[in-house]
Write a protein that holds these residues in place. Structure first.
Motif, PDB file in Angstrom:
ATOM      1  N   ASP A   1       0.822  -1.207   0.000  1.00  0.00           N
ATOM      2  CA  ASP A   1       0.000   0.000   0.000  1.00  0.00           C
ATOM      3  C   ASP A   1       0.862   1.266   0.000  1.00  0.00           C
ATOM      4  N   ALA A   2       1.979   1.237   0.737  1.00  0.00           N
ATOM      5  CA  ALA A   2       2.876   2.392   0.761  1.00  0.00           C
ATOM      6  C   ALA A   2       3.479   2.638  -0.623  1.00  0.00           C
ATOM      7  N   TYR A   3       3.827   1.570  -1.312  1.00  0.00           N
ATOM      8  CA  TYR A   3       4.392   1.707  -2.663  1.00  0.00           C
ATOM      9  C   TYR A   3       3.348   2.260  -3.619  1.00  0.00           C
ATOM     10  N   ALA A   4       2.122   1.751  -3.519  1.00  0.00           N
ATOM     11  CA  ALA A   4       1.049   2.234  -4.387  1.00  0.00           C
ATOM     12  C   ALA A   4       0.759   3.709  -4.132  1.00  0.00           C
ATOM     13  N   GLU A   5       0.971   4.156  -2.913  1.00  0.00           N
ATOM     14  CA  GLU A   5       0.735   5.550  -2.537  1.00  0.00           C
ATOM     15  C   GLU A   5       1.892   6.466  -2.941  1.00  0.00           C
ATOM     16  N   GLY A   6       2.969   5.876  -3.411  1.00  0.00           N
ATOM     17  CA  GLY A   6       4.116   6.676  -3.821  1.00  0.00           C
ATOM     18  C   GLY A   6       5.047   7.037  -2.692  1.00  0.00           C
ATOM     19  N   LEU A   7       5.003   6.268  -1.602  1.00  0.00           N
ATOM     20  CA  LEU A   7       5.836   6.574  -0.440  1.00  0.00           C
ATOM     21  C   LEU A   7       7.208   5.909  -0.511  1.00  0.00           C
ATOM     22  N   LEU A   8       7.451   5.089  -1.539  1.00  0.00           N
ATOM     23  CA  LEU A   8       8.755   4.497  -1.803  1.00  0.00           C
ATOM     24  C   LEU A   8       9.176   4.873  -3.210  1.00  0.00           C
TER      25      LEU A   8
END
Length: 433
Positions: free
Chosen positions: A247-254
């Motif tokens: 979910d963090a990757y999908a949100e652009g947090l990585l």
């Protein structure tokens, strides 16, 4: 400390029977040449004669130290003679396996736990718990447990020196995002929340790596069965951890390329001042500042999130040794508190494995610089730190795990599907070890 994994395939070896009834005990041991009484032990026989000690890539930087320990040992035990061999870093595991296959394993050999595993399975190194009744009390529990292998009874190494990880944070990037660097994340949920705040406020990244098997273990997920025959990390709890990263990757947090071969790596990006979080040993700040002096005064440290990972070096005693008593005495002498503490003073970022050393802050040093604080945090967690990734997990398995986790984070399959596939493939490889 993250060494290459080795398998046990191809070992067709003759195993000599260990000396029956030989045990070590330290109740009435004389003092060694350092004035401490923890380096020498009572043994049921004479400690005398010639033995060979093999280390891994310690020359020339630590030649004087090792030669000093050998000289002290020979002075403490008159009539002994130690021949020291130091092997280069590259190809060390293959060298050790070749020595064992040829019946030429040195009496005492520097082996990290993963290198010792195939030799323990073949009975080529001693079960020290059967020979030294002070073992469990002398060294920190996690370091002793590192040489316990599921499916093989015993402890197959004296822990020597240790490192562990702490979290590192870029204080300048925290402050620019309105975050308090004195209150960094202490859980995965807090990490994601602060990563979101940083990304929204400045466009910068706090998180910059995908999870691995150690992250599941740190979260309390059992990753290997009690008998060592099956990997077990395809649980709903592990899937929940992986879901957080997905979910963090999908949100652009990585970073977008964190899942690709083009990714430079978390430590590299941190050293370049491009991400705000990394992990590393107690001397990580020194290496960062060597690459980027502009980060001086802009790094702070905190304990690991979840269980603290432990990285272990140790020495094992050959079951083929013709001079077992002297080999045991040398291994114990080398890994004594006095000698380990002296070594830790020379090697930045490593700590003694001896339990008595944890009661004295000296190995962590003093001072209040960021470097000092990081080292003190690392040292203070040694007594409870654990080896998180089982040594049974080799490079081929790690590749499979990384591929499946990347597929889940990218959204190509569900977290549970990815974990199930990784466990199935890895267990086939595990069955062949």
């Amino acid at each position: 400390m993250n060494s290459a994994r080795t398998g046990a395939a191809g070992l067709a070896l003759t195993v000599l029977v260990a000396v029956g009834g030989c045990t070590l005990g330290g109740a009435d041991a004389p003092q060694d040449a350092t004035g401490r009484d923890d380096a020498v032990v009572d043994v049921p026989g004479d400690v005398t004669g010639a033995v060979t000690l093999q280390t891994w890539s310690l020359t020339p930087k630590y030649t004087a130290y090792v030669e000093g320990v050998i000289a002290d040992f020979e002075a403490t035990y008159p009539g002994t003679e130690v021949t020291w061999l130091d092997q280069p870093g590259d190809g060390y595991s293959e060298k050790v396996l070749a020595q064992a296959a040829a019946g030429e394993l040195p009496d005492v050999t520097n082996l990290p736990p993963d290198f010792a595993l195939p030799l323990a399975r073949e009975g080529l190194i001693e079960d020290l718990s059967a020979l030294d009744d002070t073992l469990a009390d002398t060294y920190v529990p996690g370091a002793v447990d590192a040489y316990r292998y599921r499916g093989v009874e015993g402890v197959f190494g004296y822990p020597w020196y240790l490192t562990t990880d702490v979290n590192y944070w870029n204080t300048e990037m925290f402050e620019a995002a309105g975050l308090d660097p004195a209150a960094p994340p202490t859980s995965l949920e807090e990490l994601v929340a602060q990563a979101r705040t940083m990304k929204e406020a400045t466009g910068a990244y706090l998180m910059s790596r995908k999870p691995g098997l150690g992250d599941f273990a740190a979260a309390g997920v059992p990753v290997l069965s009690a008998d060592g025959t099956e990997l077990t990390f395809n649980t709903p709890e592990a899937a929940a951890v992986l879901d957080v990263y997905r979910d963090a990757y999908a949100e652009g947090l990585l970073p977008d390329d964190v899942l690709t071969d083009a990714y430079l790596g978390n430590s590299r990006l941190f050293a370049e001042g491009r991400v705000a979080w990394s992990t590393g040993g107690g001397n990580f700040i020194d290496s960062v500042l060597a690459d980027n002096p502009a980060l001086e005064g802009k790094i702070t440290a905190s304990p690991s999130i979840g269980a603290t990972p432990l990285y272990v070096q140790g020495v094992s005693v050959s079951s083929q040794s013709r001079n077992q008593l002297t080999a045991l005495a040398l291994a114990r002498f080398l890994t004594s508190a006095a000698n380990q503490e002296a070594f830790a003073q020379q090697v930045p970022g490593v700590f003694p494995s001896t339990a008595s050393s944890q009661e004295d802050a000296a190995p962590a040093g003093g001072g209040d610089t960021p470097q000092d604080v990081a080292k003190q945090i690392a040292f203070s967690h040694l007594a409870t730190a654990q080896v998180l990734q089982p040594v049974e997990v080799d490079e081929a398995m790690t590749t499979i795990i990384n591929q499946q986790l990347a597929a889940a984070i990218a959204g190509d399959r569900s977290s549970q599907e990815a974990l199930d596939a990784a466990v199935e493939e890895c267990n086939r490889l595990l069955a062949d070890q």
